[in-house]
Scaffold this active site. Structure first.
Site, short mmCIF file in Angstrom:
data_model
loop_
_atom_site.label_atom_id
_atom_site.label_comp_id
_atom_site.label_asym_id
_atom_site.label_seq_id
_atom_site.Cartn_x
_atom_site.Cartn_y
_atom_site.Cartn_z
N LYS A 79 -3.20 15.45 -10.87
CA LYS A 79 -2.59 15.15 -12.17
C LYS A 79 -1.88 16.37 -12.77
O LYS A 79 -0.92 16.22 -13.54
CB LYS A 79 -3.65 14.61 -13.13
CG LYS A 79 -4.23 13.24 -12.70
CD LYS A 79 -3.13 12.18 -12.63
CE LYS A 79 -3.69 10.76 -12.42
NZ LYS A 79 -2.64 9.73 -12.38
N GLY A 114 -3.03 5.10 -9.34
CA GLY A 114 -3.84 6.30 -9.19
C GLY A 114 -5.26 5.92 -8.88
O GLY A 114 -5.70 4.82 -9.21
N TYR A 162 -8.75 15.05 -8.40
CA TYR A 162 -7.99 14.28 -9.39
C TYR A 162 -7.20 15.21 -10.31
O TYR A 162 -6.01 15.00 -10.57
CB TYR A 162 -8.98 13.43 -10.19
CG TYR A 162 -8.35 12.48 -11.17
CD1 TYR A 162 -7.74 11.30 -10.75
CD2 TYR A 162 -8.40 12.73 -12.55
CE1 TYR A 162 -7.19 10.41 -11.65
CE2 TYR A 162 -7.86 11.85 -13.46
CZ TYR A 162 -7.25 10.69 -13.01
OH TYR A 162 -6.72 9.81 -13.91
N ASP A 182 0.86 -1.18 0.00
CA ASP A 182 0.00 0.00 0.00
C ASP A 182 0.90 1.23 0.00
O ASP A 182 1.55 1.53 0.99
CB ASP A 182 -0.90 -0.02 1.24
CG ASP A 182 -1.73 1.25 1.35
OD1 ASP A 182 -1.62 2.13 0.45
OD2 ASP A 182 -2.48 1.37 2.33
N ASN A 237 2.31 4.57 -12.01
CA ASN A 237 1.00 4.47 -12.66
C ASN A 237 -0.15 4.43 -11.66
O ASN A 237 -1.27 4.78 -12.01
CB ASN A 237 0.97 3.22 -13.55
CG ASN A 237 -0.43 2.86 -13.95
OD1 ASN A 237 -1.04 3.53 -14.78
ND2 ASN A 237 -0.99 1.82 -13.33
N ASN A 297 -11.60 19.11 -14.94
CA ASN A 297 -12.80 18.32 -15.22
C ASN A 297 -13.82 18.53 -14.12
O ASN A 297 -13.45 18.61 -12.94
CB ASN A 297 -12.45 16.83 -15.33
CG ASN A 297 -13.51 16.05 -16.05
OD1 ASN A 297 -14.40 16.61 -16.70
ND2 ASN A 297 -13.44 14.73 -15.94
N LYS A 337 -16.45 13.85 -7.03
CA LYS A 337 -17.56 14.62 -6.47
C LYS A 337 -17.28 16.07 -6.81
O LYS A 337 -16.12 16.47 -6.86
CB LYS A 337 -17.61 14.51 -4.93
CG LYS A 337 -18.21 13.23 -4.38
CD LYS A 337 -19.72 13.27 -4.38
CE LYS A 337 -20.26 11.94 -3.85
NZ LYS A 337 -21.71 11.82 -4.10
#
Lengths: 497, 497
Positions: free
Chosen positions: B407, B340, B403, B311, B338, B397, B345
């Site tokens: 990113k 992710g 997120y 983890d 990688n 977005n 929300k």
């Protein structure tokens, strides 16, 4: 030029239908009218611990007559969804105690202005704000991004229509430590997402302020807070130390006494730029081709400017223009290279004339004119050059290899000339319009036009005045710290590179 | 994961209906299979006068077994639409005489390889090419952009399916003169427009090669020409002088002997990355959370790699990972971050755990791991770090403030660490996937899924292998000149910033 769908969607029956069918719901955007106040309500301002911009921003907004608020202290009645996560102890709330905000600001900075910051009531419905401003310059590590959430989460749903979100940061390229640069670069994902999320005409921007440029932010904050930036959203703006020391005496007429040149001024976006610069106090030399002479004269008369008929692609155009400006004004303070043409064809079907003419009018002629005006010292310290790029120059466009090449070149022109001109006290920036309602877009096929209009965070096209207001912000004597920027006027169009 | 529309559109009746109704027409994309040749036909190569890349590129492609062609000499039978425009004498054809191409290359550079460049027949239908490569490094002024038109105009409609367009330029920020920087920056508008215009699976890229980095382009050209870059289009790639001196002995197994770590390797894009790196010869340490242990073991067994359950958000994860790599391999050559998560929300409805966990897994854990691996010298000269960003990190977005922030932070991590790591001979880059067909996208609402699939130049979603191939290009020992790049794997999605 009319957006009949938007008119319908705002009508009684239209509103019901739009809601039931989940159709795009274009809000009415607040646009600036002379005499309007900067914002329509209170502004909520906060900072992550260690921020260097909260105090100067509070001071200038208070002086501008804005009602400032600070977020409520977190307490037992606070929204329980913001409770501490046990996921990662390094991001626990102890890292971000709102009562700490400003505590590390030097006492001498806490001026009388700070007294006007009224704590927000912590009970009941959150009050509605006209704008949310967050100073994120204190965030030096990705594990310390949580204050952004703590600020925006409780206030996201309590913004007035045409609300404003501004996140202030440090340019990542100026951060010494990679971790700080990483955290500061992350802000872009947040602001762009907020721009897509908040709706109802809200705009969201990220303003990177270089260390030492804290005093150079006022023209930009005024532009972004006001109705002048109605169709500007999702942008990343950089402010550096000012290239010159001008200050406008009157924010309603910042261009008083300035000689400004606007090319392609007979109609559309160019005419709107001429009108807005004149409204802001400038004397406008409105230039267009002889064939547009009548429309050009009408614009020039309306704004009490000068009409100048000139074909910019003629070999002697730069010299003739320079001689005109030298003889009549002895100088030019603001040059707006708006003249541009389209000659659309796929490159396989395009004749060479279409390629050459678009490149020459939209790009090379700007370079020739700049070079002559600069060589003859007609543009001096405090000067402003403004180019007009396009979303097509950023994203490319089918059938516009020539146009997109020219408009990408305008971006290159701005970026390459900015450092050269900074040494002479001159700024250079460009606007990049998205879908703007003009005679040109009115002639587009319906489906293409509707797609262009709706595929942005405002669900509508912009107006020429929106581009013009952005140009006026670049042109302002107070924008000496704004150079090398490409700012889209596109309502945060989905289209991009 | 199936794109039933694409299957239908490629069927007999589907093809007719798609054509009649003007529906999106997703082409079959050529993807690399082991043993495939680099390209499916001849490659047309030319340069603007003074270009410094035509000769080295011709030499390496010839050595790679590619059939090179040079454009036909302009003559009386040439397409009349390319005739000289009388619009601007400075762009007349005398500025661009194709017979001049290479004439200013030093004689010692004209190797035997040049002899294999066969002039294209100038009569009748133009022959079809698999790729068009144009060296634009000789263009030093916007009035000299015309050779691009002269090259692409006659050949635009004679490309084989899944064709390749590559424009080579000089990074604008490295050009001494603003006029050169402007012209070089303009190339971006051209290539992005071509990517949207050519269709049929054609990709178009702009590759900026720093002066002195002419010898560092092979891995990138091989990637872009091959079926490995099927879903990469409209990208701007920068190549600098190599950070190290490796050369792969075998282009089919460039990663032979390399120890690579892939996080989040149990499924989807991560599993595809593990498979492609293993195909290219690497030993893969496949890492995922204990809950995904079974799927992880299956992937690891399939590729004869090692499964590592960990983890990454645990406080001791970096240390345990470092100890595992040190004990088993003594080093790690390639690290692919990688892993992710998404916790979508709107920020007004998002609980703090969603914010914290996404930032921690997607961004902060990468920083912690990098720091420990670097501090313990487990990544040394020749090392490769690869991050996974996202189109959401570029464009923002709705519903993904957490997120998109994480990113965008990955982009900041790459950009801020690249110069630091270059000094140690290590590269760092990131992929930014667009709409990739995975179990996650298969669960999206139909309309949203269809919009995401079609709104790009390929009119279809990409596959996990497309992301994996891009990672493998970054990971290659021959990619020492490729650092600080963010490359979208999005089929030139319309979505952008």
């Amino acid at each position: 030029m009319s957006d009949r769908y938007a008119t319908f969607a705002r009508s009684g029956p239209g509103r019901a239908l739009v809601k039931r069918l989940g159709l795009p719901d274009p809000p009415s955007l607040r646009r600036h009218q002379p005499g309007d106040s900067l914002v329509t309500g209170p502004v909520l301002l906060d900072a992550a611990p260690g921020g260097r911009l909260r105090e100067p921003v509070a001071a200038l907004l208070t002086a501008a007559g804005v009602e400032l608020r600070a977020p409520a202290t977190l307490g037992a009645d606070h929204d329980p969804t913001t409770a501490v996560s046990d996921h990662d102890p390094t991001t626990a709330v102890s890292d971000h105690d709102p009562t700490m905000v400003g505590a590390d600001i030097e006492p001498t900075m806490v001026t009388a202005d700070s007294a006007t910051v009224v704590p927000e009531p912590s009970m009941g419905q959150p009050p509605r704000n006209a704008a949310l401003i967050f100073d994120a310059t204190g965030i030096t590590d990705s594990t310390r991004l949580r204050p952004l959430y703590d600020f925006f989460h409780p206030h996201a749903r309590a913004l007035l229509p045409s609300g404003r979100v501004i996140v202030l940061g440090t340019p990542p390229e100026l951060c010494a430590a990679p971790r700080e640069a990483t955290a500061q670069r992350a802000l872009e994902g947040l602001t762009r997402s907020i721009g897509k999320e908040f709706g109802r005409g809200t705009t969201a921007q990220l303003v990177y302020v270089a260390p030492g440029a804290e005093g150079a932010v006022e023209s930009t904050l005024r532009f972004l807070l006001s109705g002048r930036s109605a169709y500007v959203s999702g942008q990343v703006i950089r402010i550096g130390q000012p290239t010159d020391q001008q200050q406008p005496v009157d924010w309603e007429r910042p261009l008083a006494g300035k000689v400004t040149l606007v090319t392609g001024a007979a109609q559309g976006i160019g005419a709107a730029i001429a009108r807005v610069l004149a409204r802001d106090g400038a004397h406008v030399v409105a230039l267009d081709v002889p064939a547009a002479g009548e429309a050009l004269a009408a614009v020039a008369n309306e704004i009490r400017g000068t009409a100048l008929q000139l074909d910019l692609t003629a070999a002697d155009a730069p010299t003739r223009l320079a001689e005109h400006l030298a003889a009549r004004h002895g100088r030019v303070d603001v040059v707006v290279h708006n003249a541009g043409i389209t000659r659309d064809k796929t490159i396989g079907r395009m004749d060479a004339t279409r390629w050459d003419s678009v490149l020459d009018v939209n790009l090379s002629s700007q370079e020739r004119i700049n070079d002559v005006l600069l060589a003859r010292d007609l543009i001096t310290a405090g000067g402003r050059l403004v180019g007009v790029s396009s979303i097509a120059g950023i994203a490319g466009n089918r059938g516009q290899t020539n146009y997109a090449t020219s408009k990408a070149g305008v971006i290159g022109l701005v970026q390459s000339m900015a450092p050269v001109l900074a040494g002479r006290g001159i700024t250079i920036n460009a606007v990049a319009p998205g879908f703007i309602e003009t005679n040109m877009t009115a002639r587009m096929p319906t489906l293409l036009r509707e797609a262009g209009r709706r595929m942005n965070s405002m669900a509508q096209g912009g107006r020429p005045v929106d581009v013009a207001e952005t140009v006026a912000w670049f042109a302002s004597p107070a924008s000496g710290g704004v150079t090398g920027n490409i700012v889209r006027v596109c309502g945060q169009s989905l289209l991009g590179a």
